[in-house]
Design an enzyme around this catalytic site. Structure first.
Site, PDB file in Angstrom:
ATOM      1  N   SER A  29       0.992  -1.064  -0.205  1.00  0.00           N
ATOM      2  CA  SER A  29       0.107  -0.195  -0.025  1.00  0.00           C
ATOM      3  C   SER A  29       1.011   1.285   0.179  1.00  0.00           C
ATOM      4  CB  SER A  29      -0.898   0.102   1.513  1.00  0.00           C
ATOM      5  OG  SER A  29      -0.405   0.404   2.837  1.00  0.00           O
ATOM      6  N   CYS A  30       2.307   1.300   0.096  1.00  0.00           N
ATOM      7  CA  CYS A  30       3.000   2.215   0.711  1.00  0.00           C
ATOM      8  C   CYS A  30       3.244   3.139  -1.257  1.00  0.00           C
ATOM      9  CB  CYS A  30       4.206   1.518   0.324  1.00  0.00           C
ATOM     10  SG  CYS A  30       4.284   1.384   2.438  1.00  0.00           S
ATOM     11  N   ILE A  31       3.838   4.341  -1.468  1.00  0.00           N
ATOM     12  CA  ILE A  31       4.873   4.765  -2.227  1.00  0.00           C
ATOM     13  C   ILE A  31       5.467   4.892  -2.844  1.00  0.00           C
ATOM     14  CG2 ILE A  31       3.894   6.682  -4.180  1.00  0.00           C
ATOM     15  CD1 ILE A  31       1.119   5.660  -3.622  1.00  0.00           C
ATOM     16  N   GLY A  92       0.101   0.915  -4.328  1.00  0.00           N
ATOM     17  CA  GLY A  92      -0.863   2.207  -3.354  1.00  0.00           C
ATOM     18  C   GLY A  92      -1.809   1.148  -3.509  1.00  0.00           C
TER      19      GLY A  92
END
Lengths: 160, 205
Positions: A29-31, A92
């Site tokens: 989910s991180c960018i 994301g």
């Protein structure tokens, strides 16, 4: 100098030039935000975890708001003009999607929205994005020329 | 919040008996479901920074099945059960009689069987913790992801990092007779919550 890609961990920002490669292994989910200057042949890659610091004093790239400012600051400090900077983003994802709505598990969507909004506010051109979906990604960034090589889990790598 | 080394050691030492009780309950639950003895062993209990993705001692690129459950009550956090491909296939051989892996659409028997296993193990574990403390933990419905280890762990830690700087990690292995289904269970409660949980236990004794 090229060689083994240098990993960029959660909440980290790393600078690269002279042909080295920066990598994020296993992005959920991180960018991963890559900012580079095509004229000066250098760039930074950061691994953003959450959308906003909410006033917390943060000296890492953990939050989108502080990370975007740090990316620009690092590039300006190394001789780039903000108007020459270009950005690419990926990540994301929601890996736990498709079963039921769980509070906070849509953090990936919020991360994407936050980074796009902040880049627009700072007038940094976003020239490439591969975001969302339900698959993890591994990312290799070439700061010298801005190439971002992305491999979604179980798929072939492609160039952004 | 930065935790002192002595406080970290004290916290883990106090929490260890609760973890053992939880593992014992998880073992009973899974063994009853499989119809054969199962050994669940807690290899290591550690306090990690919330952004440290290296909590599981296998490569970040390894494809894993992750079963994640959110819990609330006297202890708040997430519990993540991880099997690499071989571990998941071994488990499926026991449960379904063939080494199948879950399909991406999540509608197949393998997905259901893995989620049921996760539910039994994690809820047993958390109920054991709660009973030890004389408290209450409410367990949510399991979620399943099939992806690289780095991406699965990254997604869960990102959520926890919204309100915690540290998490307690319990690295666990599963063994059943006649198979080598090795998995890892990460108990990821907010560290401040662990201190509160131990306070609840002390008050009720």
């Amino acid at each position: 100098m090229s060689g083994t890609p240098e990993p960029v961990g959660m909440g980290e920002l790393k600078y690269g030039d002279n042909g080295n490669i920066l990598a994020v292994y296993g992005l959920g989910s991180c960018i991963a935000l890559a900012v580079f200057d095509p004229q000066k042949n250098h760039g930074v890659l950061c691994h953003i975890v959450l959308p906003e610091a909410k006033g917390q004093d943060d000296c890492t790239a953990r939050y989108a708001d502080t990370a975007v400012r740090r990316c620009i600051g690092t590039m300006v400090q190394r001789g780039s003009s903000p108007d020459r900077l270009r950005a690419k983003i990926t990540g994301g994802a929601n890996l736990f999607a498709g079963q039921r709505k769980i509070p906070f598990m849509d953090i990936g969507v919020k991360n994407v929205q936050a980074v796009k909004k902040l880049l627009a506010q700072e007038s940094i051109a976003l020239i490439g994005a591969d975001v969302g979906g339900h698959k993890g990604r591994t990312v290799m960034f070439h700061p010298t020329d801005g190439r971002l090589v992305i491999r979604r889990t179980g798929e072939e790598a492609f160039l952004l | 919040m930065k935790l002192s080394t002595s406080y970290q050691a004290q916290l883990l030492e106090q929490f260890e008996p609760a973890v053992q009780e939880g593992l014992h309950r998880a073992q009973e639950n899974l063994g009853g479901f499989l119809g054969q003895p199962v050994r669940i062993e807690g290899r290591r209990l550690s306090l990690r920074h919330v952004l440290d993705v290296n909590c599981v001692p296998i490569s970040q690129d390894t494809i894993v099945t992750g079963i994640c459950i959110n819990f609330t009550g006297d202890l708040i956090g997430y519990c993540l059960l991880i099997f690499d491909e071989q571990g998941a296939r071994d488990l499926m051989t026991i449960l379904l009689g063939e080494p199948v892996l879950p399909q991406p659409d999540g509608t197949d028997m393998a997905t259901s069987a893995l989620m049921e296993t996760g539910n039994l193990v994690i809820s047993g574990f958390l109920c054991g913790l709660a009973d030890w403390a004389g408290g209450c933990v409410v367990v949510d419905i399991p979620m399943l992801a099939y992806d690289s280890l780095g991406a699965v762990v990254d997604s869960v830690l990102a959520v926890i990092s919204m309100s915690a700087e540290h998490v307690v990690v319990v690295e666990t292995t599963f063994e059943a007779e006649g198979l080598n289904a090795t998995g890892h269970m990460l108990l990821l409660p907010f560290a401040d919550e662990v201190a509160r949980f131990l306070g609840v236990a002390n008050e009720r004794r």
